[in-house]
Design an enzyme around this catalytic site. Structure first.
Site, PDB file in Angstrom:
ATOM      1  N   GLU A  65      -2.272  -0.927  -0.415  1.00 30.18           N
ATOM      2  CA  GLU A  65      -1.457  -1.271   1.104  1.00 30.18           C
ATOM      3  C   GLU A  65      -0.003  -1.653   1.221  1.00 30.18           C
ATOM      4  O   GLU A  65       0.334  -2.405   1.301  1.00 30.18           O
ATOM      5  CB  GLU A  65      -2.334  -2.369   1.754  1.00 30.18           C
ATOM      6  CG  GLU A  65      -3.885  -2.503   2.184  1.00 30.18           C
ATOM      7  CD  GLU A  65      -4.368  -3.470   2.902  1.00 30.18           C
ATOM      8  OE1 GLU A  65      -3.657  -4.568   3.342  1.00 30.18           O
ATOM      9  OE2 GLU A  65      -5.407  -3.522   2.956  1.00 30.18           O
ATOM     10  N   GLU A  71     -12.214  -1.539   1.051  1.00 35.77           N
ATOM     11  CA  GLU A  71     -11.974  -2.685   1.347  1.00 35.77           C
ATOM     12  C   GLU A  71     -12.723  -2.666   2.927  1.00 35.77           C
ATOM     13  O   GLU A  71     -12.362  -2.044   3.872  1.00 35.77           O
ATOM     14  CB  GLU A  71     -10.639  -3.730   1.545  1.00 35.77           C
ATOM     15  CG  GLU A  71      -9.928  -4.207   0.257  1.00 35.77           C
ATOM     16  CD  GLU A  71      -8.612  -4.774   0.588  1.00 35.77           C
ATOM     17  OE1 GLU A  71      -8.520  -5.442   1.901  1.00 35.77           O
ATOM     18  OE2 GLU A  71      -7.769  -4.710  -0.507  1.00 35.77           O
TER      19      GLU A  71
HETATM   20  C1  GCO Z   1      -5.463  -6.357   1.969  1.00 37.82           C
HETATM   21  C2  GCO Z   1      -5.625  -7.062   1.301  1.00 37.82           C
HETATM   22  C3  GCO Z   1      -6.466  -8.403   0.659  1.00 37.82           C
HETATM   23  C4  GCO Z   1      -6.806  -9.312   2.034  1.00 37.82           C
HETATM   24  C5  GCO Z   1      -7.733  -8.962   2.780  1.00 37.82           C
HETATM   25  C6  GCO Z   1      -8.160  -9.555   3.941  1.00 37.82           C
HETATM   26  O1  GCO Z   1      -5.335  -5.511   1.028  1.00 37.82           O
HETATM   27  O2  GCO Z   1      -4.851  -6.518   3.221  1.00 37.82           O
HETATM   28  O3  GCO Z   1      -5.787  -6.432   0.027  1.00 37.82           O
HETATM   29  O4  GCO Z   1      -5.383  -8.909  -0.188  1.00 37.82           O
HETATM   30  O5  GCO Z   1      -6.940 -10.306   1.376  1.00 37.82           O
HETATM   31  O6  GCO Z   1      -7.342  -7.634   3.601  1.00 37.82           O
HETATM   32  O7  GCO Z   1      -7.138  -9.826   4.808  1.00 37.82           O
END
Ligand code: GCO
Length: 479
Positions: A184, A366
């Site tokens: 990200e 994710e």
């Molecule tokens: C993200 C994140 C996580 C967060 C998850 C929840 O990549 O945003 O990789 O670190 O914890 O998305 O908000």
């Protein structure tokens, strides 16, 4: 008097699971994701250097309850228990990140052997448990020593990142089949340089545009380093892609959403995969681009990692550093307890659009839901909202695949409750509850549900309903 159709008999259950299995394929990867700063703890143990997050969390008022990742889930010491839990839950793949400052305490130069050996133990433990390791090089915990030299606004960072990638590739490339450069990048650049919600806490458009370009250069240099030093690994990057919607159907809000879409969804995959910036950003980033840069950034990758939770909303905000502001989802849409909109069509459509645009195998790395989960008096966590969220999002995943999207894996965020950045520990995303004072792990209802999903799809013979011995083994019932 009709015979019951086959679709109501137990055999049809097998058929249905077979159909799901056919859509997903027997090699479909079922996993969970975590990141170093959010779970490892052991912040000052065995020679780890400070990261920007250690530093940032010390600032007053930045993190809910003044929390930090100092201890987190103490996964650094409890990784073996966490692997055993994954194994019990049928998890096939585990995505984690390496903490750059744990292996290179000053970001470059001296290597910390104790840090590397932690990841040796973790990777070897996963392999011994039959769990495929997925390694991400950067999940936001930049060594503070590099921040002190300008961090992502110093163009030299592309070389520093490549050296770090080479170190990791040489050490682990024989055992880790999938390596991602960045997780990200839009979040840590936009939040860190545009909105001051993450380190280094700036609202500076010029710095943001520089950081975006340098992260892209680091990605390209990192891919080259991994190709050279981890030739057996397949390589990608992880992007969060979520529709950016105008809060109201006005020209101003539409323009705001268009801009957010470029920063959030396009600033990284477009140059990395297609070799150019989206139009508005191209103009803003142009002052930082040197001859040959787009070739340096656009290196062949093997897959696209996609994180997705919810649509985003933007509104016009004249005078704001980037010309737009975030908005909450409208009141009349379904939301999780934490206020994130549930919109499974958005997920399905994102997967289909990304498949057509980038033509790479997709892994959803994710997806999940945050809640203020509590232990009930019997010592369980019955997180039905999370089960519901995951079930409907997985249905959307099936729909995208049935529509032709080449999606090869799905990872839940997250294995454990963990340090949720600015919201500290109150916002729990785990399949496994962590009782922080004791560090006891308690699989939630969603963990058992997910284990069953994986088991049923991977081994359809194991249905809880006895499928009988086939049509001939069971007399037709006359009604
Ligand atoms: C993200 C994140 C996580 C967060 C998850 C929840 O990549 O945003 O990789 O670190 O914890 O998305 O908000």
């Amino acid at each position: 008097m009709t015979k019951p159709s086959q679709s109501t008999g137990p055999n049809s259950l097998t058929a249905q699971v077979e159909a799901e299995r056919h859509v997903l394929g027997p090699d479909f990867v079922w996993g969970v994701s975590t990141s170093a700063y959010q779970i490892e703890g052991a912040a000052a143990v065995d020679g780890r250097g400070p990261s920007v997050w250690d530093h940032y969390c010390r600032g007053p008022g930045r993190i809910a309850d003044g929390d930090s990742g100092d201890v987190a889930c103490d996964h650094y010491h409890r990784y073996a228990e966490d692997i055993a839990l994954m194994r019990e839950l049928n998890i096939r793949a585990y995505r984690f990140s390496v903490a750059w400052p744990r292996v290179l305490p000053a970001g470059r130069g001296a290597v910390n052997e104790a840090g590397l050996s932690f990841y040796d133990r973790l990777i070897d433990g996963l392999l011994a448990a039959g769990i495929e390791p997925w390694l991400c090089l950067y999940h936001w915990d930049l060594p503070q020593a590099l921040q002190d030299q300008g961090g992502w606004i110093n163009r030299e960072i592309a070389g520093w990142f490549a050296d770090y990638a080479a170190l990791i590739g040489r050490r682990f490339g024989d055992r880790v089949p999938h390596i991602a450069t960045f997780n990200e990048p839009s979040v840590f650049t936009l939040f860190g340089y545009g909105f001051a919600w993450h380190p280094p806490g700036l609202t500076d458009a010029a710095a943001l545009h520089q950081a975006i370009h340098h992260v892209n250069l680091a990605h390209g240099a990192g891919v080259d380093a991994l190709r050279a030093h981890a030739p057996r690994a397949s390589i990608g990057a992880i992007h969060n892609v979520q529709p950016a919607r105008p809060l109201t159907p006005t020209a101003g809000d539409e323009a705001a959403a268009g801009l957010l879409d470029e920063y959030w969804n396009k600033a990284f995959p477009e140059p990395q995969i297609l070799g150019h910036y989206p139009p508005a950003l191209a103009r803003l980033i142009e002052p930082h681009v040197q001859a040959g840069d787009m070739e340096r950034i656009c290196r062949k990758v093997d897959w696209l990692g996609v994180n997705h939770y919810s649509p985003l909303y933007a509104r016009a905000a004249e005078g704001a550093p980037l010309g737009f502001a975030w908005a909450d989802a409208p009141d009349n849409v379904p939301k999780t307890q934490m206020g994130w909109q549930v919109d499974t069509n958005a997920f399905r459509d994102v997967l289909i659009v990304l498949d057509r645009r980038y033509r790479l195998p997709i892994y959803v790395l994710e997806n999940g839901a945050g809640a203020a989960d509590k232990l009930d008096p019997s010592g369980n966590v019955v997180d039905l909202e999370r089960v519901g969220y995951l079930a409907v999002y997985q249905a959307a995943l099936h729909a995208a695949i049935a529509a032709g999207a080449d999606v090869r894996g799905y990872f839940v965020w997250s294995l454990l409750d963990n340090f949720e950045w600015g919201s500290g520990y109150g916002n729990r995303f785990g399949l496994i509850y962590v009782d922080y004072p004791t560090q006891r792990r308690i699989p939630k209802a969603s963990a058992h549900w997910y284990a069953n999903v994986i088991r049923a799809i991977r081994a359809p013979g194991n249905l809880e309903v006895d499928p009988g011995s086939g049509p001939s083994g069971r007399p037709d019932r006359e009604t």
